[in-house]
Design a protein around this motif. Sequence first.
Motif, PDB file in Angstrom:
ATOM      1  N   THR A 185     -42.030  30.416 -94.718  1.00 43.00           N
ATOM      2  CA  THR A 185     -42.745  30.538 -93.447  1.00 43.00           C
ATOM      3  C   THR A 185     -42.352  31.829 -92.728  1.00 43.00           C
ATOM      4  O   THR A 185     -43.190  32.510 -92.132  1.00 43.00           O
ATOM      5  CB  THR A 185     -42.442  29.325 -92.550  1.00 43.00           C
ATOM      6  N   GLY A 186     -41.068  32.176 -92.801  1.00 43.80           N
ATOM      7  CA  GLY A 186     -40.595  33.406 -92.190  1.00 43.80           C
ATOM      8  C   GLY A 186     -41.213  34.640 -92.838  1.00 43.80           C
ATOM      9  O   GLY A 186     -41.564  35.606 -92.152  1.00 43.80           O
ATOM     10  N   ILE A 187     -41.353  34.618 -94.162  1.00 45.91           N
ATOM     11  CA  ILE A 187     -41.989  35.742 -94.858  1.00 45.91           C
ATOM     12  C   ILE A 187     -43.434  35.901 -94.400  1.00 45.91           C
ATOM     13  O   ILE A 187     -43.899  37.013 -94.115  1.00 45.91           O
ATOM     14  CB  ILE A 187     -41.935  35.540 -96.380  1.00 45.91           C
ATOM     15  N   LEU A 188     -44.151  34.787 -94.309  1.00 43.72           N
ATOM     16  CA  LEU A 188     -45.542  34.839 -93.860  1.00 43.72           C
ATOM     17  C   LEU A 188     -45.642  35.363 -92.428  1.00 43.72           C
ATOM     18  O   LEU A 188     -46.516  36.173 -92.102  1.00 43.72           O
ATOM     19  CB  LEU A 188     -46.178  33.458 -93.958  1.00 43.72           C
ATOM     20  N   ARG A 189     -44.730  34.916 -91.572  1.00 48.38           N
ATOM     21  CA  ARG A 189     -44.753  35.343 -90.175  1.00 48.38           C
ATOM     22  C   ARG A 189     -44.468  36.838 -90.055  1.00 48.38           C
ATOM     23  O   ARG A 189     -45.142  37.567 -89.323  1.00 48.38           O
ATOM     24  CB  ARG A 189     -43.732  34.556 -89.362  1.00 48.38           C
ATOM     25  N   GLU A 190     -43.483  37.328 -90.780  1.00 47.36           N
ATOM     26  CA  GLU A 190     -43.114  38.741 -90.679  1.00 47.36           C
ATOM     27  C   GLU A 190     -44.149  39.654 -91.329  1.00 47.36           C
ATOM     28  O   GLU A 190     -44.387  40.769 -90.852  1.00 47.36           O
ATOM     29  CB  GLU A 190     -41.736  38.973 -91.307  1.00 47.36           C
ATOM     30  N   THR A 191     -44.786  39.193 -92.408  1.00 51.64           N
ATOM     31  CA  THR A 191     -45.853  40.017 -92.988  1.00 51.64           C
ATOM     32  C   THR A 191     -47.038  40.113 -92.034  1.00 51.64           C
ATOM     33  O   THR A 191     -47.690  41.161 -91.955  1.00 51.64           O
ATOM     34  CB  THR A 191     -46.322  39.452 -94.343  1.00 51.64           C
ATOM     35  N   GLN A 192     -47.289  39.036 -91.292  1.00 53.31           N
ATOM     36  CA  GLN A 192     -48.349  39.093 -90.286  1.00 53.31           C
ATOM     37  C   GLN A 192     -47.968  40.047 -89.166  1.00 53.31           C
ATOM     38  O   GLN A 192     -48.804  40.797 -88.642  1.00 53.31           O
ATOM     39  CB  GLN A 192     -48.625  37.696 -89.715  1.00 53.31           C
ATOM     40  N   HIS A 193     -46.684  40.050 -88.822  1.00 56.07           N
ATOM     41  CA  HIS A 193     -46.186  40.973 -87.797  1.00 56.07           C
ATOM     42  C   HIS A 193     -46.404  42.420 -88.239  1.00 56.07           C
ATOM     43  O   HIS A 193     -46.875  43.264 -87.460  1.00 56.07           O
ATOM     44  CB  HIS A 193     -44.696  40.698 -87.557  1.00 56.07           C
ATOM     45  N   ILE A 194     -46.074  42.716 -89.489  1.00 53.22           N
ATOM     46  CA  ILE A 194     -46.285  44.073 -90.006  1.00 53.22           C
ATOM     47  C   ILE A 194     -47.775  44.404 -90.009  1.00 53.22           C
ATOM     48  O   ILE A 194     -48.179  45.521 -89.679  1.00 53.22           O
ATOM     49  CB  ILE A 194     -45.698  44.212 -91.421  1.00 53.22           C
ATOM     50  N   GLN A 195     -48.598  43.446 -90.389  1.00 53.46           N
ATOM     51  CA  GLN A 195     -50.037  43.675 -90.410  1.00 53.46           C
ATOM     52  C   GLN A 195     -50.563  43.999 -89.019  1.00 53.46           C
ATOM     53  O   GLN A 195     -51.423  44.873 -88.850  1.00 53.46           O
ATOM     54  CB  GLN A 195     -50.761  42.439 -90.960  1.00 53.46           C
ATOM     55  N   LEU A 235     -38.906  32.445 -80.516  1.00 54.08           N
ATOM     56  CA  LEU A 235     -37.470  32.358 -80.750  1.00 54.08           C
ATOM     57  C   LEU A 235     -37.158  31.621 -82.054  1.00 54.08           C
ATOM     58  O   LEU A 235     -36.181  31.942 -82.742  1.00 54.08           O
ATOM     59  CB  LEU A 235     -36.784  31.670 -79.567  1.00 54.08           C
ATOM     60  N   ASP A 236     -37.983  30.642 -82.410  1.00 52.53           N
ATOM     61  CA  ASP A 236     -37.782  29.938 -83.691  1.00 52.53           C
ATOM     62  C   ASP A 236     -37.964  30.901 -84.852  1.00 52.53           C
ATOM     63  O   ASP A 236     -37.200  30.877 -85.830  1.00 52.53           O
ATOM     64  CB  ASP A 236     -38.775  28.775 -83.810  1.00 52.53           C
ATOM     65  N   GLY A 237     -38.994  31.742 -84.764  1.00 56.41           N
ATOM     66  CA  GLY A 237     -39.220  32.715 -85.828  1.00 56.41           C
ATOM     67  C   GLY A 237     -38.083  33.701 -85.956  1.00 56.41           C
ATOM     68  O   GLY A 237     -37.647  34.032 -87.075  1.00 56.41           O
ATOM     69  N   ILE A 238     -37.571  34.180 -84.819  1.00 56.27           N
ATOM     70  CA  ILE A 238     -36.446  35.121 -84.845  1.00 56.27           C
ATOM     71  C   ILE A 238     -35.201  34.438 -85.392  1.00 56.27           C
ATOM     72  O   ILE A 238     -34.435  35.041 -86.162  1.00 56.27           O
ATOM     73  CB  ILE A 238     -36.205  35.690 -83.439  1.00 56.27           C
ATOM     74  N   THR A 239     -35.005  33.185 -85.034  1.00 58.23           N
ATOM     75  CA  THR A 239     -33.844  32.437 -85.541  1.00 58.23           C
ATOM     76  C   THR A 239     -33.888  32.332 -87.058  1.00 58.23           C
ATOM     77  O   THR A 239     -32.859  32.481 -87.736  1.00 58.23           O
ATOM     78  CB  THR A 239     -33.811  31.029 -84.917  1.00 58.23           C
ATOM     79  N   ASN A 240     -35.068  32.102 -87.609  1.00 60.54           N
ATOM     80  CA  ASN A 240     -35.183  31.956 -89.059  1.00 60.54           C
ATOM     81  C   ASN A 240     -34.798  33.238 -89.790  1.00 60.54           C
ATOM     82  O   ASN A 240     -34.003  33.220 -90.741  1.00 60.54           O
ATOM     83  CB  ASN A 240     -36.614  31.549 -89.426  1.00 60.54           C
ATOM     84  N   PHE A 241     -35.349  34.378 -89.357  1.00 62.01           N
ATOM     85  CA  PHE A 241     -35.050  35.609 -90.102  1.00 62.01           C
ATOM     86  C   PHE A 241     -33.630  36.080 -89.810  1.00 62.01           C
ATOM     87  O   PHE A 241     -32.942  36.607 -90.687  1.00 62.01           O
ATOM     88  CB  PHE A 241     -36.082  36.698 -89.812  1.00 62.01           C
ATOM     89  N   ALA A 242     -33.147  35.884 -88.570  1.00 60.35           N
ATOM     90  CA  ALA A 242     -31.784  36.314 -88.234  1.00 60.35           C
ATOM     91  C   ALA A 242     -30.751  35.472 -88.974  1.00 60.35           C
ATOM     92  O   ALA A 242     -29.711  35.987 -89.406  1.00 60.35           O
ATOM     93  CB  ALA A 242     -31.570  36.237 -86.729  1.00 60.35           C
ATOM     94  N   SER A 243     -31.030  34.193 -89.147  1.00 55.21           N
ATOM     95  CA  SER A 243     -30.104  33.316 -89.884  1.00 55.21           C
ATOM     96  C   SER A 243     -29.976  33.759 -91.332  1.00 55.21           C
ATOM     97  O   SER A 243     -28.874  33.762 -91.904  1.00 55.21           O
ATOM     98  CB  SER A 243     -30.599  31.866 -89.826  1.00 55.21           C
ATOM     99  N   ALA A 244     -31.104  34.156 -91.923  1.00 53.79           N
ATOM    100  CA  ALA A 244     -31.069  34.603 -93.319  1.00 53.79           C
ATOM    101  C   ALA A 244     -30.256  35.887 -93.451  1.00 53.79           C
ATOM    102  O   ALA A 244     -29.457  36.039 -94.389  1.00 53.79           O
ATOM    103  CB  ALA A 244     -32.489  34.811 -93.820  1.00 53.79           C
TER     104      ALA A 244
END
Length: 377
Positions: A185-195, A235-244
């Motif tokens: 889910t984090g990958i999908l969210r961040e690729t959308q952010h880049i898009q 904040l949930d999205g940031i938590t996911n990528f920051a945790s990784a």
Amino acid sequence: MLSASPDLIALARSQIILLTQSLGAVASAMYITENVADGMPPNLIEVAVFPEEGAIALPETFSAEALPTLSMGTGGLVRQRRFILPLIYEEAILGFLMTGREDRDWFDYEQSQIQQIANTLAIACALDRRNQWLAANQQRNYEEQSNFLASLLHQLRNPLTAIRTFAQLLSRRIVADDPNQKFVTGILRETQHIQDLLSEADRPAPLLLSEAEHEKALLPAATMELTEIDLSEILDGITNFASAIAQERNIQFLSNIPSHLPKVLGNESALREAIGNLAENALKYTPKGGYVLLGADVKPDTVYIYVQDTGVGIPDADLPRLFERNFRGRQAESEIAGTGLGLAIANELVQKMEGSIHVISQVGKGSTFAVTLKRSL
């Protein structure tokens, strides 16, 4: 095509008016020349004439053959009470000053004064050409950089589409309660952010932005509209990528986010970018074994989002310039790579959302960055 700037025109007019008022010239003119080649007459471009109906015609003897005489010494060329001086700077003829009167010849001291005016105009011509060359060179460099950036952004789209497609395929093959689902889910969210960022880059923009237009070039704030946004989802999205990232670097990532957060006034893409930059910075400057904490605190009219770390800290001397673009302070001497843009971008985005960023830091103990945003009504 060579031309004179408004500043050079204004200076030329003031100097030839001076010739009229102080030396009694009945007509004066200044020209700049594109080239003075052997055997070829100079190509003169009019800069200023006073009075406008009093333009001085070039004498027939003023030709390519006369240029060597003009360029020697300070005497210029005197024909029938007309005084013609070359504007010489660093041994190059940049133009000509012509002045004349009908009632008397020019005295030596008057010719000396006219020569001083010609020297001033020669320096002005040189500076004007240099400024025009610098402006043209700057625009050319900007065009080259813009073309390179456009090509780079275009080439990023194909691998980005591939990554997003792979993530979508993985998401369909992983059950909902699989712990790895949050990473997909984090990958999908961040690729959308880049898009989203790449879409902003597709907007046409002028090659050279004025100071007033500079803020329009800030991504993703270029088309920013302030609306009610769900802070919890961001904040949930940031938590996911920051945790990784923290797990990979052996850093403990903690969160202190209330289960129910009010909506705030802002822009979803801009806020994700700003808080994400703060979290990435905290992770970058926190050594192994330390921790980074992402939290939120609700007040009657505002919401505070803070990022706390146990990193290297920021010297007091660096704090006043911390949000300047390209400023890294003491960290520029460290082995930690950086551009000095993350905090500047975060600060600009938060300000455009009518919020603010404050920082508390102590060298060797860590830093806390707090973002204040208005609660939506």
